[in-house]
Design an enzyme around this catalytic site. Structure first.
Site, PDB file in Angstrom:
ATOM      1  N   ALA A  65       8.148  -8.391 -42.840  1.00 33.83           N
ATOM      2  CA  ALA A  65       7.384  -8.745 -41.646  1.00 33.83           C
ATOM      3  C   ALA A  65       7.436  -7.616 -40.621  1.00 33.83           C
ATOM      4  CB  ALA A  65       7.961 -10.024 -41.032  1.00 33.83           C
ATOM      5  N   HIS A  66       6.269  -7.325 -40.024  1.00 34.56           N
ATOM      6  CA  HIS A  66       6.228  -6.288 -38.988  1.00 34.56           C
ATOM      7  C   HIS A  66       4.882  -6.339 -38.278  1.00 34.56           C
ATOM      8  CE1 HIS A  66       4.276  -4.429 -42.486  1.00 34.56           C
ATOM      9  NE2 HIS A  66       3.551  -3.752 -41.626  1.00 34.56           N
ATOM     10  N   ALA A  67       4.831  -5.725 -37.117  1.00 36.88           N
ATOM     11  CA  ALA A  67       3.569  -5.502 -36.422  1.00 36.88           C
ATOM     12  C   ALA A  67       3.471  -4.003 -36.166  1.00 36.88           C
ATOM     13  CB  ALA A  67       3.538  -6.280 -35.109  1.00 36.88           C
TER      14      ALA A  67
END
Lengths: 148, 90
Positions: A65-67
């Protein structure tokens, strides 16, 4: 060294999670709790998940998960939530037990981190050992001490 | 030979894909430049890559780009990467 990106308390194992979104939220919150990013990054990741779908489920059983890099991020960091009972994300790589998350303050500082992460995860048996680890200490040995 | 490793933001998955593609290519003895880019960068690129590596979720968003697109299911599987790159490049 990959280990330097995992802050204190950033690796957690637990039985299960109510949903994939809840598990992602919890994993990214570990980045917040270990001092790598401010709370607003959690919303940025959830927004990105909403817009792009479960694109960060990048291998069978594994999410990263990441932005995008953002001002919310204080330092490059990684965290892991390992679930005994996997959750469903809607990806072809379901079900998901390993919910990694990472953050980076800009478009370059995480390159080495992800390079090291990719190399470790491509090593034979690492993924299986993380999925099947019976104790937190086994996971910590793999990620922090590079002991397979 | 120019290869794009593409993901939504051009920041996470694409960087991992790039580093593992480079490993797979070096095992195959193939010389190529691999760049990690976002979907938007791939669409608007001045110099188009011959091959694009991407995860299955974003294939729809790559439609119409004049390059051979390879879908990679498990980006940590150097065997899958190597086989698919070899089949496409040879």
């Amino acid at each position: 060294m990959l280990s330097s990106y995992f802050g204190p308390g950033s690796i957690v194992t637990q039985g299960t999670s109510p949903s994939f979104v809840a598990a992602v939220t919890q994993s990214v919150s570990l980045l917040v709790a270990s001092g790598k990013t401010e709370l607003s990054y959690v919303d940025e990741v959830l927004e990105s998940l909403k817009t792009l779908g479960p694109y960060f489920v990048i291998a069978p059983g594994l999410a990263l998960a990441h932005a995008k890099p953002s001002d919310s991020v204080l330092a490059p960091g990684m965290a892991l939530l390992r679930l005994d009972e996997p959750v469903i994300s809607g990806s072809a790589n379901d079900p998901v037990s390993l919910i990694f998350s990472f953050c980076s303050p800009n478009a370059s500082e995480h390159m080495e981190m992800l390079g090291d992460f990719g190399q470790l995860m491509s090593t034979d048996q690492v993924m299986n050992n993380l999925l099947n680890a019976s104790a937190l200490s086994v996971i910590e040995d793999i990620l922090l001490k590079n002991a397979l | 030979m120019l290869i794009y490793a593409v993901c939504g933001a051009g920041i996470g998955t694409s960087v991992l894909l790039k580093s593992n593609a480079e490993r797979a290519l070096s095992m195959l003895g193939i010389e190529a430049e691999v760049r990690a880019v976002s979907i938007d960068e791939a669409r608007g690129a001045d110099k188009m890559a011959q091959v694009i590596l991407a995860t299955p979720e974003i294939l729809d968003q790559l439609a119409g780009i004049p390059a051979e697109v390879i879908a990679i299911n498990n980006i940590f599987d150097l065997g899958e990467l190597g086989e698919k790159l070899k089949a496409t490049l040879s």
